[in-house]
Design a protein around this motif. Structure first.
Motif, PDB file in Angstrom:
ATOM      1  N   HIS A   1     -18.098 -33.018 -13.902  1.00  0.00           N
ATOM      2  CA  HIS A   1     -17.492 -33.148 -12.574  1.00  0.00           C
ATOM      3  C   HIS A   1     -18.515 -33.040 -11.465  1.00  0.00           C
ATOM      4  O   HIS A   1     -18.304 -33.508 -10.369  1.00  0.00           O
TER       5      HIS A   1
ATOM      6  N   PRO B   1     -14.773 -36.165  -7.838  1.00  0.00           N
ATOM      7  CA  PRO B   1     -13.607 -36.523  -8.674  1.00  0.00           C
ATOM      8  C   PRO B   1     -12.680 -37.572  -8.058  1.00  0.00           C
ATOM      9  O   PRO B   1     -12.277 -38.488  -8.775  1.00  0.00           O
ATOM     10  N   PRO B   2     -12.338 -37.495  -6.770  1.00  0.00           N
ATOM     11  CA  PRO B   2     -11.427 -38.519  -6.257  1.00  0.00           C
ATOM     12  C   PRO B   2     -11.996 -39.937  -6.320  1.00  0.00           C
ATOM     13  O   PRO B   2     -11.235 -40.903  -6.239  1.00  0.00           O
TER      14      PRO B   2
ATOM     15  N   PHE C   1     -10.503 -30.583  -7.448  1.00  0.00           N
ATOM     16  CA  PHE C   1     -10.035 -31.966  -7.539  1.00  0.00           C
ATOM     17  C   PHE C   1     -10.302 -32.567  -8.907  1.00  0.00           C
ATOM     18  O   PHE C   1     -10.016 -33.727  -9.159  1.00  0.00           O
ATOM     19  N   GLN C   2     -10.909 -31.748  -9.788  1.00  0.00           N
ATOM     20  CA  GLN C   2     -11.276 -32.238 -11.106  1.00  0.00           C
ATOM     21  C   GLN C   2     -10.033 -32.572 -11.926  1.00  0.00           C
ATOM     22  O   GLN C   2      -9.063 -31.810 -11.937  1.00  0.00           O
ATOM     23  N   ILE C   3     -10.083 -33.703 -12.566  1.00  0.00           N
ATOM     24  CA  ILE C   3      -8.972 -34.078 -13.444  1.00  0.00           C
ATOM     25  C   ILE C   3      -9.340 -33.741 -14.867  1.00  0.00           C
ATOM     26  O   ILE C   3     -10.391 -34.157 -15.368  1.00  0.00           O
TER      27      ILE C   3
ATOM     28  N   HIS D   1     -14.405 -28.503  -7.362  1.00  0.00           N
ATOM     29  CA  HIS D   1     -13.822 -28.315  -8.692  1.00  0.00           C
ATOM     30  C   HIS D   1     -12.304 -28.478  -8.698  1.00  0.00           C
ATOM     31  O   HIS D   1     -11.722 -28.952  -9.670  1.00  0.00           O
TER      32      HIS D   1
ATOM     33  N   THR E   1     -10.835 -42.036 -13.976  1.00  0.00           N
ATOM     34  CA  THR E   1      -9.508 -41.394 -14.012  1.00  0.00           C
ATOM     35  C   THR E   1      -8.428 -42.276 -13.376  1.00  0.00           C
ATOM     36  O   THR E   1      -7.247 -41.928 -13.410  1.00  0.00           O
TER      37      THR E   1
END
Lengths: 222, 251
Positions: A59, A64-65, B13-15, B11, A70
């Motif tokens: 990460h 992440p967004p 927002f981590q999927i 962190h 994903t």
């Protein structure tokens, strides 16, 4: 103390890294970037397989967004959940709430209409009552008027009768009195003559009735 | 979260996978879990609270009715009576965004709307619904949307491209507005909260120093609740207005 200074350093690093990444993401297309980050951790050719691993483990590499790996999963689950939500809302929840509100609205409107109708009925009844009352009052007045008139006429008639009777009797009485008076006056001369005769007879011997009468008549003429 | 000494505002927002359903990327992730929870909470609340269909509502039912009337008013104010055809759509969007945002305010909960792909998908859905319905209902007349009435002909070459660009940028502005608000709010919150932890480790003076970020964190938490509700409202209002364009394309 040492641990906390380390914290600050880590925080600063994380922020710096974040800023750097954002710059990278803007610079490079997302797809390419995802592949690149995946490549750092696993075999670059197995793109699909590395996607989730890139998301779960690395990460700090990709913001992440903006991690394209994903996107597919998120879109799928969004489609499933939002589709379910739409169906549940449009088929079950909203018609039910709409129905409740509609029922309440019609009920309130019906009640208001009923109240309005009853109010109008009441007003009508009140008006009818007023009219009846006015009519009755008028009738009563008329009856009273009539009765009063009748009584008045009756009284007038009787009074007239009584007055007429009285007048007649007065007239009769007056006539009788006049007759008596006349008779009495007519008798006055003979009584005077008789008295004179008797008086004269007492004083100066007998006098004839004719003489006495003549004498009285002569005196009464004087 | 894994290492308590490490403050990582990203962190959250981590999927992560919860149940891996294979290699194709269809794993049940934390994001999916919170989408399911969001939808479940909305549906459960609205359906359970209206179970009795009381003529005189109790508090729970009243909340459902107020939500209904709030969104219904929003739709009719923007798009008129004809817009009520899209009422379930706008209501679903509003509730989804609102509850997802609000769930995001609970510590350790994942914020579904902090991912651009989700907000962009929702915005594209709105955009496509507007375009498809606009053409179905109005046919080619839908293009009059780009030609404001009462504008002199010689200005049109300037105005029409502007209108087209502003129309095409709608899904972007709609999605980025929601995404950026939620993302920025959560990062700010996390950073300030992280300052408290960091300063708190510095002893007494640190404790004093941590008071300021603590106050900030509390204030920003309140602000984020406002933003969470406001962004859901903004999303729904803009959707209603775009739908109005589809129904009545001439300005």
């Amino acid at each position: 103390m040492a641990g906390s200074t380390q914290d600050i350093i880590v925080l600063a690093q994380a922020e710096a890294g974040d800023a750097l990444q954002q710059g990278e993401v803007v610079a490079a297309p997302a797809e390419e970037h995802a592949a690149e980050s995946g490549g750092e951790h696993a075999a670059a050719d197995a793109h699909g397989a590395t996607e989730t691993h890139a998301g779960t483990e690395a990460h700090s590499e990709v913001f992440p967004p903006f991690d394209g790996a994903t996107f597919g999963g998120q879109l799928l689950w969004l489609a499933i959940t939002f589709g379910a939500l739409y169906l549940l809302m449009s088929r079950v929840a909203l018609p039910r709430i709409g129905g409740i509100l509609e029922t309440r609205r019609t009920r309130i409107e019906g009640d208001l209409r009923e109240a309005e109708r009853l109010r109008q009925e009441t007003e009508k009844a009140a008006a009818a009552y007023e009219a009846a009352l006015a009519e009755a009052r008028k009738n009563a007045h008329a009856i009273a008027e009539e009765t009063r008139g009748g009584i008045k006429a009756d009284i007038e008639g009787r009074r007239a009768d009584v007055e007429a009777g009285l007048a007649r009797r007065v007239a009769e009485a007056e006539g009788r009195i006049r007759a008596d008076k006349d008779a009495a006056l007519a008798n006055v001369g003979s009584i005077a003559a008789e008295t004179a005769q008797v008086l004269v007879a007492r004083i100066a011997g007998s006098v004839s009735a004719a003489e006495a009468k003549a004498a009285v008549a002569a005196v009464s003429k004087e | 979260m894994a290492d308590p000494n490490k403050v990582d505002p990203i962190h959250q927002f981590q999927i992560t996978d919860i149940v891996s359903l294979g290699e194709g990327g269809v794993s049940f992730t934390n994001s999916a879990l919170f989408m399911v929870l969001t939808v479940g909470a909305i549906a459960l609340y609205l359906i359970m609270s209206t179970q009795k269909r009381s003529l005189v509502p109790n508090r729970v039912q009243l909340v459902s009715e107020m939500l209904y009337e709030f969104v219904a008013k929003m739709v009719t104010d923007s798009a008129g009576k004809a817009g009520m055809k899209f009422f379930p759509f706008v209501f679903s969007l509003f509730m989804f965004v609102l509850v997802a945002n609000m769930f995001g305010m609970i510590p350790f909960f994942f914020t579904v709307t902090s991912h651009i792909i989700i907000t962009f998908a929702l915005a594209m859905l709105v955009f496509l619904v507007v375009i498809v319905y606009g053409f179905i209902k109005n046919g080619p007349k839908f293009l009059k949307l780009f030609v404001p009435s009462g504008v002199p002909g010689y200005v049109l070459p300037i105005v029409v491209p502007i209108e087209v660009v502003s129309f095409l940028s709608r899904p972007i502005s709609l999605s980025v507005r929601l995404f950026a608000n939620i993302l920025a709010g959560h990062i700010t919150l996390k950073v300030f909260a992280g300052f408290i932890v960091t300063l708190g480790g510095l002893g007494f003076m640190g404790w004093l120093g941590a008071l300021l970020p603590l106050v900030m964190t509390v204030a920003i938490t309140a602000l984020e609740f406002l933003v969470a509700a406001l962004q859901a409202y903004v999303f729904a209002v803009l959707t209603s207005m775009y739908i109005n364009d589809a129904i009545h394309p001439s300005h």
